[in-house]
Design a protein around this motif. Structure first.
Motif, PDB file in Angstrom:
ATOM      1  N   VAL A   1       0.833  -1.207   0.000  1.00 15.21           N
ATOM      2  CA  VAL A   1       0.000   0.000   0.000  1.00 15.21           C
ATOM      3  C   VAL A   1       0.866   1.255   0.000  1.00 15.21           C
ATOM      4  O   VAL A   1       1.881   1.330   0.697  1.00 15.21           O
ATOM      5  CB  VAL A   1      -0.932   0.013   1.231  1.00 15.21           C
ATOM      6  CG1 VAL A   1      -1.793   1.270   1.240  1.00 15.21           C
ATOM      7  CG2 VAL A   1      -1.798  -1.229   1.255  1.00 15.21           C
ATOM      8  N   LYS A   2       0.459   2.244  -0.789  1.00 17.68           N
ATOM      9  CA  LYS A   2       1.026   3.584  -0.743  1.00 17.68           C
ATOM     10  C   LYS A   2      -0.082   4.535  -0.316  1.00 17.68           C
ATOM     11  O   LYS A   2      -1.103   4.635  -0.980  1.00 17.68           O
ATOM     12  CB  LYS A   2       1.589   3.991  -2.106  1.00 17.68           C
ATOM     13  CG  LYS A   2       2.834   3.212  -2.527  1.00 17.68           C
ATOM     14  CD  LYS A   2       3.375   3.726  -3.850  1.00 17.68           C
ATOM     15  CE  LYS A   2       4.612   2.965  -4.270  1.00 17.68           C
ATOM     16  NZ  LYS A   2       5.746   3.163  -3.328  1.00 17.68           N
ATOM     17  N   LEU A   3       0.142   5.203   0.810  1.00 13.50           N
ATOM     18  CA  LEU A   3      -0.851   6.115   1.378  1.00 13.50           C
ATOM     19  C   LEU A   3      -0.421   7.555   1.163  1.00 13.50           C
ATOM     20  O   LEU A   3       0.688   7.944   1.520  1.00 13.50           O
ATOM     21  CB  LEU A   3      -1.026   5.838   2.876  1.00 13.50           C
ATOM     22  CG  LEU A   3      -1.935   6.792   3.655  1.00 13.50           C
ATOM     23  CD1 LEU A   3      -3.381   6.659   3.205  1.00 13.50           C
ATOM     24  CD2 LEU A   3      -1.818   6.541   5.146  1.00 13.50           C
ATOM     25  N   GLN A   4      -1.314   8.346   0.568  1.00 11.42           N
ATOM     26  CA  GLN A   4      -1.044   9.771   0.349  1.00 11.42           C
ATOM     27  C   GLN A   4      -1.382  10.531   1.624  1.00 11.42           C
ATOM     28  O   GLN A   4      -2.552  10.738   1.957  1.00 11.42           O
ATOM     29  CB  GLN A   4      -1.887  10.293  -0.816  1.00 11.42           C
ATOM     30  CG  GLN A   4      -1.756  11.788  -1.061  1.00 11.42           C
ATOM     31  CD  GLN A   4      -0.459  12.145  -1.746  1.00 11.42           C
ATOM     32  OE1 GLN A   4      -0.243  11.804  -2.889  1.00 11.42           O
ATOM     33  NE2 GLN A   4       0.401  12.849  -1.031  1.00 11.42           N
ATOM     34  N   LEU A   5      -0.347  10.931   2.395  1.00 11.63           N
ATOM     35  CA  LEU A   5      -0.571  11.646   3.648  1.00 11.63           C
ATOM     36  C   LEU A   5      -1.001  13.089   3.376  1.00 11.63           C
ATOM     37  O   LEU A   5      -0.778  13.631   2.290  1.00 11.63           O
ATOM     38  CB  LEU A   5       0.696  11.649   4.498  1.00 11.63           C
ATOM     39  CG  LEU A   5       1.152  10.298   5.061  1.00 11.63           C
ATOM     40  CD1 LEU A   5       2.468  10.470   5.797  1.00 11.63           C
ATOM     41  CD2 LEU A   5       0.101   9.703   5.976  1.00 11.63           C
ATOM     42  N   ALA A   6      -1.590  13.688   4.394  1.00 11.20           N
ATOM     43  CA  ALA A   6      -2.003  15.091   4.280  1.00 11.20           C
ATOM     44  C   ALA A   6      -0.778  15.975   4.068  1.00 11.20           C
ATOM     45  O   ALA A   6       0.278  15.766   4.663  1.00 11.20           O
ATOM     46  CB  ALA A   6      -2.752  15.516   5.544  1.00 11.20           C
ATOM     47  N   ALA A   7      -0.887  16.974   3.201  1.00  8.43           N
ATOM     48  CA  ALA A   7       0.221  17.866   2.883  1.00  8.43           C
ATOM     49  C   ALA A   7       0.606  18.707   4.097  1.00  8.43           C
ATOM     50  O   ALA A   7      -0.255  19.113   4.884  1.00  8.43           O
ATOM     51  CB  ALA A   7      -0.148  18.766   1.710  1.00  8.43           C
ATOM     52  N   ILE A   8       1.925  18.964   4.249  1.00  6.95           N
ATOM     53  CA  ILE A   8       2.416  19.811   5.331  1.00  6.95           C
ATOM     54  C   ILE A   8       3.394  20.835   4.758  1.00  6.95           C
ATOM     55  O   ILE A   8       3.910  20.667   3.659  1.00  6.95           O
ATOM     56  CB  ILE A   8       3.118  18.986   6.429  1.00  6.95           C
ATOM     57  CG1 ILE A   8       4.318  18.222   5.828  1.00  6.95           C
ATOM     58  CG2 ILE A   8       2.157  18.046   7.117  1.00  6.95           C
ATOM     59  CD1 ILE A   8       5.184  17.551   6.873  1.00  6.95           C
ATOM     60  N   GLN A   9       3.618  21.909   5.497  1.00  3.66           N
ATOM     61  CA  GLN A   9       4.630  22.901   5.157  1.00  3.66           C
ATOM     62  C   GLN A   9       5.891  22.576   5.958  1.00  3.66           C
ATOM     63  O   GLN A   9       5.863  22.539   7.187  1.00  3.66           O
ATOM     64  CB  GLN A   9       4.134  24.312   5.484  1.00  3.66           C
ATOM     65  CG  GLN A   9       2.993  24.794   4.611  1.00  3.66           C
ATOM     66  CD  GLN A   9       3.444  25.087   3.182  1.00  3.66           C
ATOM     67  OE1 GLN A   9       4.549  25.580   2.952  1.00  3.66           O
ATOM     68  NE2 GLN A   9       2.583  24.789   2.224  1.00  3.66           N
ATOM     69  N   THR A  10       7.001  22.346   5.269  1.00  2.37           N
ATOM     70  CA  THR A  10       8.239  21.963   5.951  1.00  2.37           C
ATOM     71  C   THR A  10       9.438  22.453   5.152  1.00  2.37           C
ATOM     72  O   THR A  10       9.310  22.814   3.980  1.00  2.37           O
ATOM     73  CB  THR A  10       8.302  20.430   6.127  1.00  2.37           C
ATOM     74  OG1 THR A  10       9.428  20.084   6.924  1.00  2.37           O
ATOM     75  CG2 THR A  10       8.396  19.721   4.781  1.00  2.37           C
ATOM     76  N   LEU A  11      10.611  22.470   5.784  1.00  2.00           N
ATOM     77  CA  LEU A  11      11.837  22.899   5.113  1.00  2.00           C
ATOM     78  C   LEU A  11      12.376  21.760   4.262  1.00  2.00           C
ATOM     79  O   LEU A  11      12.640  20.667   4.768  1.00  2.00           O
ATOM     80  CB  LEU A  11      12.891  23.329   6.136  1.00  2.00           C
ATOM     81  CG  LEU A  11      12.518  24.491   7.067  1.00  2.00           C
ATOM     82  CD1 LEU A  11      13.681  24.810   8.005  1.00  2.00           C
ATOM     83  CD2 LEU A  11      12.128  25.727   6.275  1.00  2.00           C
ATOM     84  N   MET A  12      12.546  21.999   2.971  1.00  3.81           N
ATOM     85  CA  MET A  12      13.074  21.007   2.041  1.00  3.81           C
ATOM     86  C   MET A  12      14.239  21.639   1.278  1.00  3.81           C
ATOM     87  O   MET A  12      14.105  22.757   0.771  1.00  3.81           O
ATOM     88  CB  MET A  12      11.995  20.555   1.056  1.00  3.81           C
ATOM     89  CG  MET A  12      10.734  19.969   1.686  1.00  3.81           C
ATOM     90  SD  MET A  12      10.963  18.336   2.397  1.00  3.81           S
ATOM     91  CE  MET A  12      11.214  17.356   0.913  1.00  3.81           C
ATOM     92  N   ILE A  13      15.369  20.933   1.219  1.00  4.25           N
ATOM     93  CA  ILE A  13      16.522  21.443   0.480  1.00  4.25           C
ATOM     94  C   ILE A  13      16.965  20.392  -0.538  1.00  4.25           C
ATOM     95  O   ILE A  13      16.620  19.206  -0.404  1.00  4.25           O
ATOM     96  CB  ILE A  13      17.698  21.786   1.420  1.00  4.25           C
ATOM     97  CG1 ILE A  13      18.231  20.526   2.097  1.00  4.25           C
ATOM     98  CG2 ILE A  13      17.285  22.835   2.434  1.00  4.25           C
ATOM     99  CD1 ILE A  13      19.498  20.766   2.895  1.00  4.25           C
TER     100      ILE A  13
END
Length: 364
Positions: free
Chosen positions: A283-295
């Motif tokens: 299973v691949k579950l699409q989690l709720a979107a979050i705002q986070t630091l991505m580099i």
């Protein structure tokens, strides 16, 4: 010029050369052998000049980004509805009305148990009811004429009500001799034959409804704040070269104390019958979107104790320890170590050490 004069000239030239060489050797001995600190100072000075060489880099300003994480899990398929058909009462099987592995509708009669004794008792109860009704009518007329007491009428009325109750009881028992489909579904392999004596412990057959089909799986409890109903899932089944889709409709309100996971259940369409209950699924579950630091992933430098990145501060490269989280194809989540607004180095990293002067050629 005579021969003696020429020889004297070469003599003095040779002597001068030897004198210069001797002076150079003396200076070397004094500067580097008798005073080794001078040699070390010269070397360090060279290194200092080398390290002070400015490196041209590119940077990116760290800022929150929307991140939609895909969580991988394993689970299994389950029937939408499934029941092991059994009889409520004991008796002899008189008729079997279904064919194995066929579709049946809700309310379809599947098995009939012999009910001849119950039918006889029902007829007897109906006869008693008729007599009780006639007596109750006579007693009512007599009561209205004050010929009998109210107690006599009450006895007649009680007998009538008892007869009615007996009829309802026998009808209910007769209904139990008819085993019907509780829902639409496919009936499986039967375990009985006509003439068998069965009891409530006897398994008749399984009735299964596979469309839609359920998918049950677990997720780690740390994601509890990010899971909810109506989330989409994508799953694959061993032996089938396709991806199925579903939607979460139920989430357990508690975490399992042993596995520290939360159970979730989704529903998936199964019009073509490709999915069967009990199958292992990924299973691949699409989690709720979050705002986070991505580099960018290339910014992260792994070492023996963790990860670090270079940021530009006051015109110099500064090494910063970071804690990373989830990864995407080209970016990594920063859990701690960086702040929004930091300028992280994205190119020229291999030429940097902590404190190296840098010049930013391009900034994203």
């Amino acid at each position: 010029m005579n021969k003696n004069t020429a020889n004297n000239k070469w003599y003095w030239i040779t002597a001068g050369i030897l004198l210069l060489l001797g002076a150079a050797y003396g200076i070397y001995r004094f500067a580097y052998v008798k005073n080794p600190d001078a040699k070390q100072e010269t070397i360090l000075s060279g290194q200092k000049n080398a390290s002070a060489k400015m490196v041209i880099v590119e940077t990116e300003t760290v800022a929150p980004r929307e991140y939609k994480e895909i969580l991988n899990s394993i689970g299994e398929t389950q029937a939408n509805e499934e029941v092991d058909l059994r009889s409520e009462i004991s008796g002899i099987v008189r008729e079997i009305y279904f064919q194995e592995s066929t579709q049946v509708k809700k309310g379809t009669l599947l098995v009939k148990i012999n009910d001849s004794e119950l039918q006889a008792q029902l007829r007897k109860a109906e006869s008693l009811k008729a007599l009780s009704e006639a007596r109750e009518r006579r007693q009512k007329i007599l009561l209205d004429k004050d010929i009998i007491s109210s107690d006599d009428y009450d006895n007649a009325l009680t007998n009538l009500q008892t007869a009615i109750s007996d009829i309802e009881l026998f009808k209910a028992e007769i209904n139990k001799t008819e085993i019907k489909a509780p829902f639409d579904g496919i009936i499986g392999i039967r375990n009985i034959s006509p003439g068998d004596y069965i009891s409530p412990n006897t398994s008749i057959a399984y009735l299964v409804s596979n469309n839609p089909i359920k998918v049950t799986f677990d997720v780690p409890e740390k994601y509890s704040s990010r899971i909810r109903t109506k989330m989409p899932i994508y799953f694959t089944v061993e032996g089938q070269n396709r991806t199925f889709e579903g939607e979460v409709y139920a989430v357990s309100p508690r975490a399992d104390p042993t596995s520290r996971s939360i159970q979730m259940r989704a529903m998936a369409n199964n019009d073509d019958g490709a999915l069967v209950p009990g199958a292992f699924v990924k299973v691949k579950l699409q989690l709720a979107a979050i705002q986070t630091l991505m580099i960018p992933s290339e910014c992260v430098i792994p070492d023996a104790v963790g990860q670090s990145v270079f940021i530009v501060k006051d015109g110099k490269a500064v090494s910063v320890k970071v804690e990373i989280g989830a990864r995407t194809q080209d970016r990594v989540q920063i859990v701690s170590g960086l702040n929004s607004g930091d300028k992280v180095v994205t190119s020229g990293i291999l030429q940097l050490t902590d404190g190296t002067p840098v010049s930013v050629a391009k900034e994203k």
